[in-house]
Design a protein around this motif. Structure first.
Motif, PDB file in Angstrom:
ATOM      1  N   THR A   1       0.983  -1.586  -0.600  1.00 13.35           N
ATOM      2  CA  THR A   1      -0.006   0.184  -0.226  1.00 13.35           C
ATOM      3  C   THR A   1       0.779   1.133  -0.305  1.00 13.35           C
ATOM      4  OG1 THR A   1       0.123  -0.192   2.179  1.00 13.35           O
ATOM      5  CG2 THR A   1      -1.530  -1.266   1.397  1.00 13.35           C
TER       6      THR A   1
ATOM      7  N   GLU B   1       0.705   3.638   2.580  1.00 16.26           N
ATOM      8  CA  GLU B   1       1.083   4.339   3.466  1.00 16.26           C
ATOM      9  C   GLU B   1       2.423   3.195   3.823  1.00 16.26           C
ATOM     10  OE1 GLU B   1      -1.358   3.335   2.013  1.00 16.26           O
ATOM     11  OE2 GLU B   1      -3.134   4.480   3.368  1.00 16.26           O
ATOM     12  N   GLU B   2       2.404   1.591   3.426  1.00 13.06           N
ATOM     13  CA  GLU B   2       3.560   1.323   4.308  1.00 13.06           C
ATOM     14  C   GLU B   2       4.654   2.224   2.788  1.00 13.06           C
ATOM     15  OE1 GLU B   2       3.983  -3.329   3.051  1.00 13.06           O
ATOM     16  OE2 GLU B   2       2.758  -3.499   3.563  1.00 13.06           O
TER      17      GLU B   2
ATOM     18  N   ALA C   1       5.309   4.356   2.153  1.00 14.04           N
ATOM     19  CA  ALA C   1       6.139   5.872   2.098  1.00 14.04           C
ATOM     20  C   ALA C   1       6.522   5.307   4.018  1.00 14.04           C
ATOM     21  CB  ALA C   1       4.689   6.874   3.583  1.00 14.04           C
ATOM     22  N   GLU C   2       5.787   4.657   5.043  1.00 10.98           N
ATOM     23  CA  GLU C   2       7.083   3.793   6.611  1.00 10.98           C
ATOM     24  C   GLU C   2       8.441   2.943   5.709  1.00 10.98           C
ATOM     25  OE1 GLU C   2       6.008   5.163   9.022  1.00 10.98           O
ATOM     26  OE2 GLU C   2       4.349   5.673   7.958  1.00 10.98           O
TER      27      GLU C   2
ATOM     28  N   TYR D   1       0.459   8.739  -6.744  1.00 13.07           N
ATOM     29  CA  TYR D   1       0.227   8.484  -4.923  1.00 13.07           C
ATOM     30  C   TYR D   1      -1.802   8.375  -5.427  1.00 13.07           C
ATOM     31  CZ  TYR D   1       5.095   9.011  -3.914  1.00 13.07           C
ATOM     32  OH  TYR D   1       6.120   9.243  -3.417  1.00 13.07           O
TER      33      TYR D   1
ATOM     34  N   LEU E   1      -4.251   4.934  -4.450  1.00 12.38           N
ATOM     35  CA  LEU E   1      -5.278   5.911  -3.015  1.00 12.38           C
ATOM     36  C   LEU E   1      -6.103   5.797  -3.152  1.00 12.38           C
ATOM     37  CD1 LEU E   1      -3.670   7.963  -0.356  1.00 12.38           C
ATOM     38  CD2 LEU E   1      -3.018   5.621  -0.434  1.00 12.38           C
TER      39      LEU E   1
ATOM     40  N   LYS F   1      -4.933  12.141   1.195  1.00 13.85           N
ATOM     41  CA  LYS F   1      -4.365  12.024   2.118  1.00 13.85           C
ATOM     42  C   LYS F   1      -3.520  11.922   1.159  1.00 13.85           C
ATOM     43  CE  LYS F   1      -3.589   7.984   4.397  1.00 13.85           C
ATOM     44  NZ  LYS F   1      -3.793   7.137   4.720  1.00 13.85           N
TER      45      LYS F   1
ATOM     46  N   VAL G   1       0.936  12.320   1.569  1.00 19.82           N
ATOM     47  CA  VAL G   1       1.606  11.586   2.281  1.00 19.82           C
ATOM     48  C   VAL G   1       2.783  12.104   1.341  1.00 19.82           C
ATOM     49  CG1 VAL G   1       2.436   9.208   1.049  1.00 19.82           C
ATOM     50  CG2 VAL G   1       0.323   9.352   2.676  1.00 19.82           C
TER      51      VAL G   1
END
Lengths: 305, 433
Positions: free
Chosen positions: B180, B182-183, B185-186, B217, B221, B242, B246
């Motif tokens: 994902t 978010e994953e 980005a982390e 991006y 999403l 979002k 991000v």
């Protein structure tokens, strides 16, 4: 008879002069007409046409739309145009002040009688002016490249972390100003140096005999006599700075965000990216009015001189 | 003569005639013609330059390729296209210029020529024909090269045992490519700190670079710029906000220094010079990353599809300008350059083919193994909306991103501020009726 002859002699040159004046006027007209026609064709006609466009809605993709009066000008009176005007003002004031201080200092130095190899230094200092702005911009873009550029490498040698330069919102405009100063200072230098060289030396000698020191001579003799040259130099530079476009285009494209977007670049963006010719023409006209106003001031100074 | 031989003979004659008509004597229409074309400085242009002499020998035409930086192309093309006789004889059209070029009638419909010469358009990826081929039922272009985007990553780094062990400690799971946004980005933020490099090489320069990257991006999403049914702006959604958030987070906490002034060349350079671990960028950068003369990461780069839902799909298409001086020769060139053997040659030379069968060709996959993942990337990708003012959509979204990244404006506010502009772009658009 004599008087008649005299009279004829008196009248003949008069008539001849009048004939000469007529033919001179005629020839002036004949010789000037092509120039006037060409100027009308290449300057006046496009200018009038772009003014006409600025009064119309015209998006290239859709073709020319209806007459909207000052609609395009009214649309510009918002936050966006205020923003680019503010950037243009910051850029203009900064480059004019910085470049003047550097150029004037260098011109004074070059004007010192004890200085050897003056012409050599002058040629070196003129080099940036001889380079095309695009080449200069590309050169500095490489030098300021955050990852591969020599500037960050040099900074790293003294422990300063890599900077983003053109990609840093806090540094981008300052970096553009630096590049502009490197490029454009030479022009000011040449003008000021020429002004200094043309100043009469008698007042300086007189002041020196009266016991004035170097600072007093500069402040009370050189600066006042050089004033018209300084004003012309500042105005010419201000006019070119107001139109700044090429460096911005190559170095930052007006970014990051709009931190380096000038009025000229904004006009370009409206015209060539948004294809909104009406609004682009309106922006160009507003800029033209500012430049013409400055030019009028310049002409007045020149007349007073 | 048996029926079989007769049939064979007829089939052979038909093939020869077919082939002859497909290359209907380019020499007849192209002799001594100069074909001017404007292309971007990318590997596909290099590949084209390698094969172009073959067309010159076949047709007697001179192929004049002007290769420039992307940012110059649109502004060079538009004045040429609005003139009565243009400077370019063959156009390459970026996918988000398509609507503009069609609405302004700057490019010619190709259906008659395609039918007459029996050109098979079913060989192209349907997704590419949708964005760079057929517009409202009329074919205006043949897809030239695609720029699928996805995740480029350092295989050697992420496959190293110490990296994977540290990853497990950090995230509490075995190593895997991010699934994902978010994953991702982390992971990028952490990988940057762990390796001492940039976690993500990014291109935040205005306008095209930041938009091409950030749109991934948005699509990842599930957000979009418009509802593609009624064309109401939809970026101002939780997903859209979002996505921008991000992106800004990664620019500030994972990207290389100066990422806000970087374009895709800078992204490639950061990867090539071993200064970044990940990048969401173009697959077409692969040939330069694999060039030992300029890259420190030869054979160390992997490609995976964009984490999340979709990535941005873009492509370039061949078109004949309406003001072409010799449109027949322009078409002959397009037909030739998209013929099977030339398309394959271009692919092997480092191009990004648009014809599906090439991705199953052994020679091609042997030359470019990473290309095997392209099919998957294309299956999870979509283009910018085909609308008359898509070029301006890019500018408006660039303004949003600039407002957030440079001025620190809150993403929701920046998107709200742009809503009127987004709505104005679709108003009166004939392509959206």
């Amino acid at each position: 008879m004599k008087s008649a002859t005299t009279s004829m002699n008196l009248r003949a040159p008069h008539l001849a002069r009048k004939g000469d004046e007529l033919s001179l006027g005629f020839y002036k007209f004949v010789f000037m007409t092509p120039t006037i026609l060409v100027m009308m064709l290449v300057v006046a006609a496009p200018l009038l046409y772009s003014f006409y466009l600025s009064l119309h809605e015209y998006i290239v993709t859709y073709g020319q739309g209806p007459f909207i009066g000052l609609g395009n000008y009214v649309l510009l009176m918002g936050r966006e145009f205020a923003g680019v005007s503010w950037v243009t003002m910051k850029l203009t004031v900064s480059v004019v002040v910085i470049e003047f201080l550097i150029a004037f200092s260098l011109a004074l130095l070059l004007n010192q009688s004890w200085l050897r190899f003056r012409e050599f230094y002058l040629v070196i200092l003129m080099l940036p002016m001889l380079m095309t702005p695009v080449a200069v911009a590309l050169m500095f873009r490489l030098m300021f490249n955050p990852n591969l550029g020599i500037i960050n490498w040099l900074l790293s040698l003294v422990g300063i972390p890599a900077q983003g330069w053109f990609g840093d919102p806090n540094l981008a405009l300052a970096t553009v100003i630096f590049v502009d100063a490197w490029t454009e200072t030479s022009l000011m230098l040449i003008m000021l140096y020429a002004g200094l060289r043309s100043l009469p030396q008698d007042p300086v000698e007189a002041a020196r005999i009266d016991g004035a020191n170097a600072w007093q001579i500069l402040r009370h003799v050189t600066l006042p006599t050089l004033r018209p040259v300084i004003l012309v130099t500042l105005l010419i530079r201000m006019i070119t700075a107001l139109k700044s476009y090429d460096l911005i285009y190559i170095l930052t494209q007006g970014g990051p965000g709009k931190t380096t977007e000038t009025i000229s670049f904004y006009a370009y963006r409206l015209g060539f990216r948004f294809l909104d010719i009406g609004q682009a023409a309106a922006v160009s006209f507003i800029l033209l009015i500012a430049v013409v106003a400055l030019t009028l001031v310049l002409l007045r100074i020149l007349r007073e001189r | 003569m048996s029926r079989f031989y007769k049939a064979s003979l007829l089939a052979t004659v038909a093939c020869v005639l077919g082939a002859t008509s497909a290359f209907a004597n380019p020499a007849e229409v192209c002799k001594d013609v100069t074909l001017n074309m404007l292309l971007e400085t990318v590997p596909d242009t290099v590949a084209l330059q390698k094969v172009a002499p073959e067309f010159e020998a076949l047709s007697g035409a001179k192929v004049n390729i002007e290769a420039v930086n992307y940012s110059l192309m649109h502004e060079k093309l538009v004045p040429s296209l609005t003139a009565s006789s243009g400077a370019y004889d063959v156009l390459v059209v970026d996918s988000y210029w398509v609507g503009e070029f069609v609405t302004a009638k700057w490019i010619q419909p190709l259906d008659e020529r395609i039918a007459k010469d029996g050109v098979d358009t079913s060989v192209y990826f349907p997704a590419l024909m949708d964005i760079n081929g057929k517009i409202k039922g009329t074919t205006y272009m043949l897809p030239f090269w695609q720029y699928a985007m996805g995740l480029l990553y350092r295989k050697d780094i992420v496959e190293a045992p110490e990296f994977q062990a540290a990853y497990k400690t950090e995230f509490g799971r075995d190593w895997r490519l991010p699934e994902t946004l978010e994953e991702y980005a982390e992971l990028a933020k952490w990988a940057g700190k762990f390796t001492g490099k940039a976690g993500a090489a990014m291109s935040g320069q205005r306008a095209d670079p930041v938009v091409m990257e950030a749109t991934n991006y948005v699509f990842s999403l599930g957000a979009d710029f418009y509802n593609r049914e009624d064309w109401v702006p939809t970026l101002n959604s939780p997903e859209g906000i979002k996505a921008v958030t991000v992106y800004a987070d990664l620019i500030n906490n994972a990207a290389q220094p100066g990422a806000l002034g970087a374009n895709f060349d800078d992204v490639a350079n950061a990867l090539k010079q071993d200064k970044a671990v990940f990048a969401i960028t173009y697959l077409f950068l692969m040939p330069t990353l694999q060039d030992p003369k300029e890259s420190l990461v030869v054979d160390k780069i992997g490609f995976a599809r964009m984490p999340g839902e979709d990535s941005l799909l873009g492509a370039w298409g061949w078109a004949v300008p309406s003001n072409a001086s010799n449109p027949d020769c322009s078409w002959e060139f397009i037909k030739w350059v998209e013929s099977k053997d030339i398309a394959l040659k271009r692919g092997i030379a480092g191009g990004q083919p648009t014809q599906t069968w090439i991705y199953e060709n052994a020679d091609f996959i042997k030359a470019w193994p990473a290309m095997a993942a392209v099919g998957d990337a294309l299956a999870h990708a979509k283009g910018l909306p085909v609308m008359s003012r898509a070029t301006q959509l890019v500018e408006v979204f660039a303004e949003v991103m600039g407002d957030v990244l440079a001025n620190g404006t809150d993403p929701a506010t920046a998107i709200t501020n742009a809503e009127d502009k987004l709505a104005a772009l679709t108003r009166g658009d004939p392509l959206l009726k």
